[in-house]
Write an enzyme that holds these catalytic residues in place. Structure first.
Site, PDB file in Angstrom:
ATOM      1  N   GLU A 168      69.910  74.131  84.752  1.00  0.00           N
ATOM      2  CA  GLU A 168      69.956  73.845  82.798  1.00  0.00           C
ATOM      3  C   GLU A 168      70.865  75.520  82.773  1.00  0.00           C
ATOM      4  O   GLU A 168      69.828  75.701  81.701  1.00  0.00           O
ATOM      5  CB  GLU A 168      68.763  74.271  81.999  1.00  0.00           C
ATOM      6  CG  GLU A 168      68.104  72.739  82.939  1.00  0.00           C
ATOM      7  CD  GLU A 168      66.637  72.688  81.812  1.00  0.00           C
ATOM      8  OE1 GLU A 168      66.384  73.486  81.555  1.00  0.00           O
ATOM      9  OE2 GLU A 168      66.343  71.488  82.357  1.00  0.00           O
ATOM     10  N   ASN A 209      71.622  71.666  88.769  1.00  0.00           N
ATOM     11  CA  ASN A 209      70.825  70.706  87.696  1.00  0.00           C
ATOM     12  C   ASN A 209      70.611  70.829  85.950  1.00  0.00           C
ATOM     13  O   ASN A 209      70.812  71.864  85.663  1.00  0.00           O
ATOM     14  CB  ASN A 209      69.596  70.637  88.353  1.00  0.00           C
ATOM     15  CG  ASN A 209      69.226  69.257  87.782  1.00  0.00           C
ATOM     16  OD1 ASN A 209      69.164  68.319  87.641  1.00  0.00           O
ATOM     17  ND2 ASN A 209      67.869  69.315  87.750  1.00  0.00           N
ATOM     18  N   HIS A 245      66.777  63.217  81.297  1.00  0.00           N
ATOM     19  CA  HIS A 245      65.298  62.234  80.840  1.00  0.00           C
ATOM     20  C   HIS A 245      66.572  61.758  78.963  1.00  0.00           C
ATOM     21  O   HIS A 245      67.149  61.949  78.201  1.00  0.00           O
ATOM     22  CB  HIS A 245      64.862  63.482  80.275  1.00  0.00           C
ATOM     23  CG  HIS A 245      64.251  63.694  81.281  1.00  0.00           C
ATOM     24  ND1 HIS A 245      63.800  63.726  82.051  1.00  0.00           N
ATOM     25  CD2 HIS A 245      64.776  65.380  81.890  1.00  0.00           C
ATOM     26  CE1 HIS A 245      63.428  64.948  83.006  1.00  0.00           C
ATOM     27  NE2 HIS A 245      64.088  65.613  83.260  1.00  0.00           N
ATOM     28  N   GLU A 274      66.114  63.487  87.953  1.00  0.00           N
ATOM     29  CA  GLU A 274      64.640  63.753  86.781  1.00  0.00           C
ATOM     30  C   GLU A 274      64.496  62.549  85.811  1.00  0.00           C
ATOM     31  O   GLU A 274      64.726  61.940  84.952  1.00  0.00           O
ATOM     32  CB  GLU A 274      64.950  64.966  85.913  1.00  0.00           C
ATOM     33  CG  GLU A 274      64.847  65.631  86.773  1.00  0.00           C
ATOM     34  CD  GLU A 274      64.733  67.515  86.353  1.00  0.00           C
ATOM     35  OE1 GLU A 274      64.305  67.609  85.095  1.00  0.00           O
ATOM     36  OE2 GLU A 274      65.034  68.242  86.739  1.00  0.00           O
ATOM     37  N   ASP A 276      63.786  59.827  84.035  1.00  0.00           N
ATOM     38  CA  ASP A 276      62.545  58.510  82.830  1.00  0.00           C
ATOM     39  C   ASP A 276      63.306  58.162  81.938  1.00  0.00           C
ATOM     40  O   ASP A 276      64.216  58.888  81.393  1.00  0.00           O
ATOM     41  CB  ASP A 276      61.406  59.818  82.963  1.00  0.00           C
ATOM     42  CG  ASP A 276      61.560  61.307  82.216  1.00  0.00           C
ATOM     43  OD1 ASP A 276      62.874  61.291  81.555  1.00  0.00           O
ATOM     44  OD2 ASP A 276      60.653  61.867  82.135  1.00  0.00           O
TER      45      ASP A 276
END
Ligand code: 9MR
Length: 665
Positions: A168, A209, A245, A274, A276
């Site tokens: 990030e 990432n 996400h 990641e 979701d």
């Protein structure tokens, strides 16, 4: 603090006892754990597509909840520690390292044939305050030491295959995030971090990432440009992580596949790190369906680009998810509900990976070529050719029956490979084995062929069986013969016989041409009018081999097609200057009647025919030709006729006519 000296814990490994204890705590036998549904596991399907499918693991439920562990090991091939490898977990105080949670997850993964993605080395969040306030040089040293120690801790462990090196580092507009890392060290910390990670583990795949980089936008383009630049500078960067996400209220990034493809074109792999997909709570069927479609879209985007190596879901059960804590009116972002029941999103992922969850009724094909080897007095190893199945074979049942016949086959074990070693057998005892395949929906195949195994008579049996005797041949045709013999004896039992054959009537080498578990053997495929010698030898279960039997010589019949014939000449009597050959038998070796036959033979020098019967004899020099007299011209298949003759020879000469051959018109 201006200088930090950190011992690099490259060789720090779990003691064997600790490993064993952790394995005992975390191994869930694959076939004992029934998935919560009857679908083929995601990991099986993903493997068939050459992708990993993983989840972010939380250490608490992984240690304490069997339902969590069962799904974790059944469905997933990859694990990312959700928090256990972050800086605040691994180095909460300067140079005070703690790998308890990280090791717990890696041990679980190793026990379940899973790989681990390390997350994360350099991040502005979950980094202790002591790091954030360091001077530039101390912060750089702290970063390098942290990477060396954490990556080094796992460098020789093949389970840990990759790392999120920096996490990030961008803001939403494509600029560098204003973090303490960037503000203290400038953007150079990114390349430095990758170099430090490569120095600590030459083999691990090293990733950058971020979130909101799934589609093509300012942030993902900044990431694209940075990766391109770093690669141009020779910085060791191998992969890009798209956190993914997503929220159904913001729409699906429809250009996700193109975005993955453009990163792939830079020569890096891409991971969905990641995943979701949150929905406004509470759940409804319609929201579940939308979410399921998003999951399908993500899987399809990854499947469409070979450089996309796989997908990590950020957890799997809604019982444990970061989402509701962060977005109070959103949640239910994962593929299992709080009670570990599959949701439509599970079905979507399974289906997108090629499965047919919950409605598969096709049984696998039967395993074949079941064979036993390495049989001892207490064990045997079975192997077989794998079954196939429309959605994948999950394992095999091993069935055993007592003795060589009768009894009942019962399951004595299971295997997820195509071999199985059965132990605990009784010495000098016979067993029959079969195997059958299963798929995840519980469909079971027909059984394989049966293999019979006889254990040896206890360790140290070196007594060979007695040699077989009375070997004899019968029923010889133009292409085969039947052997029989008197059986051998052995202290722990004869398991079978080798059949050996040599060419011709002498010379050559005996080689095994077959085996028999009885005292007879039919050899076939022989050449017509050709001689062979046979021997047999006995074997026992311990592999002891007897001496060979007597040798029997066999000459196949001539012909073999329709209407062939053979001739056998016998010396009936002989005296000083003469002899009688009778019967000279002419046999129809064919499959239909013959009419007419011609026998030729050669007389030794000085021999003359002095009389004959039942044959028309013509002599030319020493060459004699005999034809039927009329009534014995026609011979039925398998039937024989005979003639005879008398010869005068020089006194003291003991030779006789030879070279008998028979032909049909
Ligand atoms: O899921 C993680 C949660 O348990 C932590 O409390 C949180 C702390 O920042 O981090 C969550 O995981 C994040 C991941 O490490 C990086 N990308 C965003 C994830 C969700 O916040």
């Amino acid at each position: 603090m201006t200088h930090r000296s950190v011992p690099v814990a490259r060789s720090r490994r779990l003691a064997p006892v600790a490993v064993a204890a952790l394995l005992a705590a975390f191994v869930v036998p694959v076939l004992a754990a029934e998935p919560a549904n009857a679908a083929t596991p995601l990991r099986t399907l993903a493997a068939a597509k050459n992708k990993f499918i993983g989840f972010a693991a939380a250490t608490g439920p992984l240690a304490n909840e069997s339902a969590y562990r069962t799904i974790a090991q059944t469905e997933f091939s990859q694990i990312t520690p959700e928090n256990a490898m972050k800086w605040d977990s691994t180095e909460p105080s300067d140079n005070q390292y703690n790998f308890s949670g990280a090791d717990q997850i890696v041990t679980f993964a190793a026990a379940n044939n899973q790989v681990v993605h390390g997350h994360t080395l350099v991040w502005h969040s979950q980094t202790p305050s002591w790091v954030q306030s360091l001077s530039a040089s101390a912060m750089r040293t702290a970063m390098n030491d942290h990477i060396a120690t954490v990556v080094g801790h796992f460098a020789s462990n093949p389970v840990v295959q990759s790392w999120d090196v920096v996490n990030e580092v961008f803001d939403e507009n494509g600029g560098y995030r204003s973090s303490f890392w960037y503000n203290t060290l400038g953007s150079g910390f990114i390349a430095d971090a990758f170099r430090a990670a490569r120095a600590a583990d030459a083999d691990a795949k090293l990733c950058i990432n971020d979130y909101n980089v799934e589609g093509i936008n300012a942030k993902s383009t900044a990431m694209y440009n940075l990766v391109n630049t770093l690669k141009g500078q020779g910085v060791p960067i191998d992969c890009v992580g798209l956190q993914t996400h997503l929220s159904t209220q913001y729409g699906f990034p429809g250009d996700m596949q193109q975005n993955i493809a453009r990163f792939a074109a830079l020569g890096v792999t891409v991971r969905i790190t990641e995943l979701d997909i949150r929905i406004p709570t509470p759940r409804t069927a319609a929201k579940d369906a939308t979410q399921a479609q998003y999951y399908t879209n993500v899987v399809n985007a990854c499947l469409a680009v070979s450089a996309c190596t796989g997908i990590t879901i950020w957890g799997f059960t809604d019982k444990y998810s970061w989402v509701p804590d962060t977005f109070p009116s959103e949640g239910a972002a994962l593929i299992y509900d709080e009670n570990y029941q599959v949701k439509p999103s599970y079905t979507a992922v399974n289906t997108a990976l090629g499965g047919s969850p919950n409605n598969d009724t096709t049984a696998p094909s039967a395993p074949s070529n079941l064979a036993a080897s390495g049989t001892t007095s207490t064990s045997t190893t079975l192997s077989w050719t794998a079954s196939t199945d429309n959605v994948g074979v999950t394992g095999y049942d091993i069935l055993r029956a007592p003795g060589t016949s009768g009894g009942t086959f019962a399951v004595v074990g299971s295997s997820t490979t195509t071999s199985f070693t059965n132990t605990g057998l009784t010495a000098a005892t016979s067993y029959r084995y079969q195997v059958r395949a299963k798929d995840a929906a519980g469909n079971t195949s027909a059984v394989s062929n049966t293999v019979t195994v006889t254990t040896s008579g206890g360790t140290g049996d070196t007594t060979a069986p007695s040699a077989p005797s009375n070997l004899a041949a019968s029923g010889t045709t133009a292409s085969g013969t039947s052997l029989s013999w008197t059986g051998s004896t052995d202290n722990v039992g004869v398991t079978g016989y080798d059949i050996l054959r040599a060419p011709g009537t002498s010379g050559g080498t005996f080689a095994v041409v077959g085996t028999s578990t009885t005292t007879s053997y039919a050899d076939s495929g022989l050449s017509a009018a050709t001689s062979y010698r046979y021997q047999v030898r006995a074997k026992d279960a311990a592999g002891n081999v007897s001496a060979v039997s007597n040798t029997v010589t066999v000459t196949t019949l001539s012909g073999g097609g329709t209407g062939g014939c053979s001739v056998t000449a016998t010396v009936q009597t002989s005296w000083g200057n003469g002899y009688v050959m009778d019967p000279v038998t002419v046999k129809n070796t064919g499959t239909s009647s013959i009419t007419g036959w011609t026998v030729t033979f050669t007389l030794p020098a000085g021999h003359t025919i002095s009389g004959s019967w039942n044959g028309t004899v013509t002599v030319s020099g020493q060459n004699v030709t005999v034809k039927p007299v009329g009534w014995n011209s026609t011979v039925a298949p398998g039937a024989s006729v005979a003639f005879g003759f008398q010869v005068s020879r020089p006194n003291g000469d003991t030779s006789t006519a030879s070279g008998f051959a028979c032909t049909t018109p």
